[in-house]
Design a protein around this motif. Sequence first.
Motif, PDB file in Angstrom:
ATOM      1  N   PHE A  32      -9.659  -0.628   8.776  1.00 52.65           N
ATOM      2  CA  PHE A  32      -9.982  -1.475   9.916  1.00 52.65           C
ATOM      3  C   PHE A  32     -10.701  -0.571  10.912  1.00 52.65           C
ATOM      4  N   ASN A  33     -11.912  -0.937  11.292  1.00 55.45           N
ATOM      5  CA  ASN A  33     -12.748  -0.072  12.127  1.00 55.45           C
ATOM      6  C   ASN A  33     -12.978  -0.670  13.505  1.00 55.45           C
ATOM      7  N   LEU A  34     -13.006   0.222  14.505  1.00 56.65           N
ATOM      8  CA  LEU A  34     -13.315  -0.186  15.871  1.00 56.65           C
ATOM      9  C   LEU A  34     -14.203   0.864  16.532  1.00 56.65           C
ATOM     10  N   PRO A  35     -15.536   0.706  16.518  1.00 59.08           N
ATOM     11  CA  PRO A  35     -16.400   1.606  17.295  1.00 59.08           C
ATOM     12  C   PRO A  35     -16.110   1.390  18.773  1.00 59.08           C
ATOM     13  N   PHE A  36     -15.950   2.477  19.532  1.00 57.53           N
ATOM     14  CA  PHE A  36     -15.607   2.283  20.940  1.00 57.53           C
ATOM     15  C   PHE A  36     -16.485   3.071  21.894  1.00 57.53           C
ATOM     16  N   GLU A  37     -17.278   3.967  21.403  1.00 49.76           N
ATOM     17  CA  GLU A  37     -18.306   4.610  22.208  1.00 49.76           C
ATOM     18  C   GLU A  37     -19.292   5.242  21.229  1.00 49.76           C
ATOM     19  N   ILE A  38     -20.410   5.710  21.713  1.00 43.83           N
ATOM     20  CA  ILE A  38     -21.438   6.237  20.818  1.00 43.83           C
ATOM     21  C   ILE A  38     -20.879   7.400  19.996  1.00 43.83           C
ATOM     22  N   GLY A  39     -20.973   7.264  18.692  1.00 43.70           N
ATOM     23  CA  GLY A  39     -20.553   8.344  17.804  1.00 43.70           C
ATOM     24  C   GLY A  39     -19.063   8.413  17.528  1.00 43.70           C
ATOM     25  N   ARG A  40     -18.279   7.417  17.997  1.00 45.61           N
ATOM     26  CA  ARG A  40     -16.832   7.449  17.781  1.00 45.61           C
ATOM     27  C   ARG A  40     -16.330   6.096  17.281  1.00 45.61           C
ATOM     28  N   THR A  41     -15.477   6.152  16.255  1.00 45.34           N
ATOM     29  CA  THR A  41     -14.896   4.931  15.706  1.00 45.34           C
ATOM     30  C   THR A  41     -13.418   5.165  15.430  1.00 45.34           C
ATOM     31  N   LEU A  42     -12.578   4.319  15.995  1.00 45.90           N
ATOM     32  CA  LEU A  42     -11.151   4.345  15.683  1.00 45.90           C
ATOM     33  C   LEU A  42     -10.960   3.619  14.359  1.00 45.90           C
ATOM     34  N   ILE A  43     -10.273   4.259  13.418  1.00 48.35           N
ATOM     35  CA  ILE A  43     -10.066   3.631  12.116  1.00 48.35           C
ATOM     36  C   ILE A  43      -8.577   3.643  11.761  1.00 48.35           C
ATOM     37  N   PHE A  44      -8.173   2.593  11.076  1.00 47.37           N
ATOM     38  CA  PHE A  44      -6.817   2.491  10.539  1.00 47.37           C
ATOM     39  C   PHE A  44      -6.973   2.276   9.052  1.00 47.37           C
ATOM     40  N   SER A  45      -6.567   3.270   8.264  1.00 40.44           N
ATOM     41  CA  SER A  45      -6.837   3.286   6.829  1.00 40.44           C
ATOM     42  C   SER A  45      -5.573   3.047   6.024  1.00 40.44           C
ATOM     43  N   LEU A  46      -5.686   2.219   4.981  1.00 34.66           N
ATOM     44  CA  LEU A  46      -4.579   1.918   4.092  1.00 34.66           C
ATOM     45  C   LEU A  46      -4.994   2.259   2.661  1.00 34.66           C
ATOM     46  N   GLY A  47      -4.302   3.222   2.046  1.00 27.95           N
ATOM     47  CA  GLY A  47      -4.628   3.647   0.693  1.00 27.95           C
ATOM     48  C   GLY A  47      -3.586   3.185  -0.300  1.00 27.95           C
ATOM     49  N   ALA A  48      -4.024   2.913  -1.529  1.00 30.06           N
ATOM     50  CA  ALA A  48      -3.116   2.427  -2.566  1.00 30.06           C
ATOM     51  C   ALA A  48      -3.360   3.158  -3.874  1.00 30.06           C
ATOM     52  N   ARG A  49      -2.304   3.335  -4.654  1.00 35.46           N
ATOM     53  CA  ARG A  49      -2.433   3.949  -5.966  1.00 35.46           C
ATOM     54  C   ARG A  49      -3.107   3.015  -6.968  1.00 35.46           C
ATOM     55  N   ARG A  50      -3.072   1.735  -6.669  1.00 34.32           N
ATOM     56  CA  ARG A  50      -3.690   0.742  -7.539  1.00 34.32           C
ATOM     57  C   ARG A  50      -4.977   0.236  -6.872  1.00 34.32           C
ATOM     58  N   PHE A 104       0.860  -1.178   0.000  1.00 34.86           N
ATOM     59  CA  PHE A 104       0.000   0.000   0.000  1.00 34.86           C
ATOM     60  C   PHE A 104       0.893   1.224   0.000  1.00 34.86           C
ATOM     61  N   ASP A 105       0.320   2.399  -0.220  1.00 31.08           N
ATOM     62  CA  ASP A 105       1.134   3.598  -0.430  1.00 31.08           C
ATOM     63  C   ASP A 105       1.017   4.646   0.659  1.00 31.08           C
ATOM     64  N   ASN A 106      -0.054   4.653   1.423  1.00 35.56           N
ATOM     65  CA  ASN A 106      -0.197   5.633   2.494  1.00 35.56           C
ATOM     66  C   ASN A 106      -1.131   5.093   3.559  1.00 35.56           C
ATOM     67  N   TRP A 107      -1.053   5.667   4.729  1.00 37.58           N
ATOM     68  CA  TRP A 107      -1.882   5.179   5.829  1.00 37.58           C
ATOM     69  C   TRP A 107      -2.172   6.313   6.803  1.00 37.58           C
ATOM     70  N   VAL A 108      -3.217   6.137   7.576  1.00 32.00           N
ATOM     71  CA  VAL A 108      -3.540   7.103   8.623  1.00 32.00           C
ATOM     72  C   VAL A 108      -4.405   6.414   9.671  1.00 32.00           C
ATOM     73  N   ALA A 109      -4.215   6.792  10.911  1.00 29.97           N
ATOM     74  CA  ALA A 109      -5.061   6.330  12.018  1.00 29.97           C
ATOM     75  C   ALA A 109      -5.848   7.532  12.523  1.00 29.97           C
ATOM     76  N   LEU A 110      -7.162   7.425  12.509  1.00 29.84           N
ATOM     77  CA  LEU A 110      -8.041   8.530  12.882  1.00 29.84           C
ATOM     78  C   LEU A 110      -9.116   8.044  13.837  1.00 29.84           C
ATOM     79  N   VAL A 111      -9.747   8.994  14.490  1.00 32.56           N
ATOM     80  CA  VAL A 111     -11.002   8.719  15.189  1.00 32.56           C
ATOM     81  C   VAL A 111     -12.088   9.501  14.467  1.00 32.56           C
TER      82      VAL A 111
END
Length: 290
Positions: A128-146, A40-47
């Motif tokens: 990859f998603n992880l809801p952990f309280e109402i209205g909040r989800t921890l996500i780990f995203s992997l993006g690719a050019r292909r 993969f080419d880029n990644w980010v971890a967000l809530v």
Amino acid sequence: MEGDWQDRAFHHHIATLIDALDGPDFWTRLTRVIERFVAFDNWVALVFVRDRAPLVCAESPTPDGAVDLLFRAYLDGMYQLDPFYINACERPRAGLVTLAEVAPDNFRITDYYQRYFKSNIIGDEVQFNLPFEIGRTLIFSLGARRHYAERDIAQFALFAPWVVALMRQRLAYESLAQSAIDSALAGRDATPEQEALSEAGFASRFEAVTQQSGRTPLTAREIEVVRLSLSGFSTRAIAERLDISFETVRAHKKHIYAKLGVSSQSELFALFYEPMGAVGSIGSIGHAGG
């Protein structure tokens, strides 16, 4: 039965990830383990936070170390059109989520896709998603050019149980009180109006922009039609989603265009998503996350 050296190496990497759960390089180490099996080419971890700008946990560095302006534009407000964000807020669930699962029928012809996603991620994305309280989800995203191959998606799905389990343990070490505005606006001056728009929910953002421009405010239903339209839902898909007729959606669109003085989807996008900055002039390759 004795496993081969690759199996042993894999288990060793999982052990190092567990050891790194409370450290600053956890997300980087996680990417290194996964990229041994899928490129993969880029990644980010967000809530993802319902009606608020995402919180940044960690992000892949840009090649030259410069501020990723395109990712900043995402945090400034374009996240509201991200099919992954919409899905996480409306149908939160733990596990692997693919672009094919969440993208609306007209996603690839939207201004959001053409002017953000295509320039930033280019090909494909999984989260990859992880809801952990109402209205909040921890996500780990992997993006690719292909586009990810079927085998890649199967590999991600195989990893999902332990990736999500580690994300659940990682939550205790994330500083989620951080303001996404600080991240989004780092490195540039921002007016109070810009900061307010970044933090505003979708309806609040539309109300603020129409007030500033002196245009006729939209109704709640009209705002929902705009959100779905800009996100990539066709007129027929909007009708099905809102349980109204095809002709009613068309009538709503006609009223919206008349109220706002616009004549195209591109003008509609520009009205609500370009006050934060010159989105159309940004072209750097950056992070996943939408």
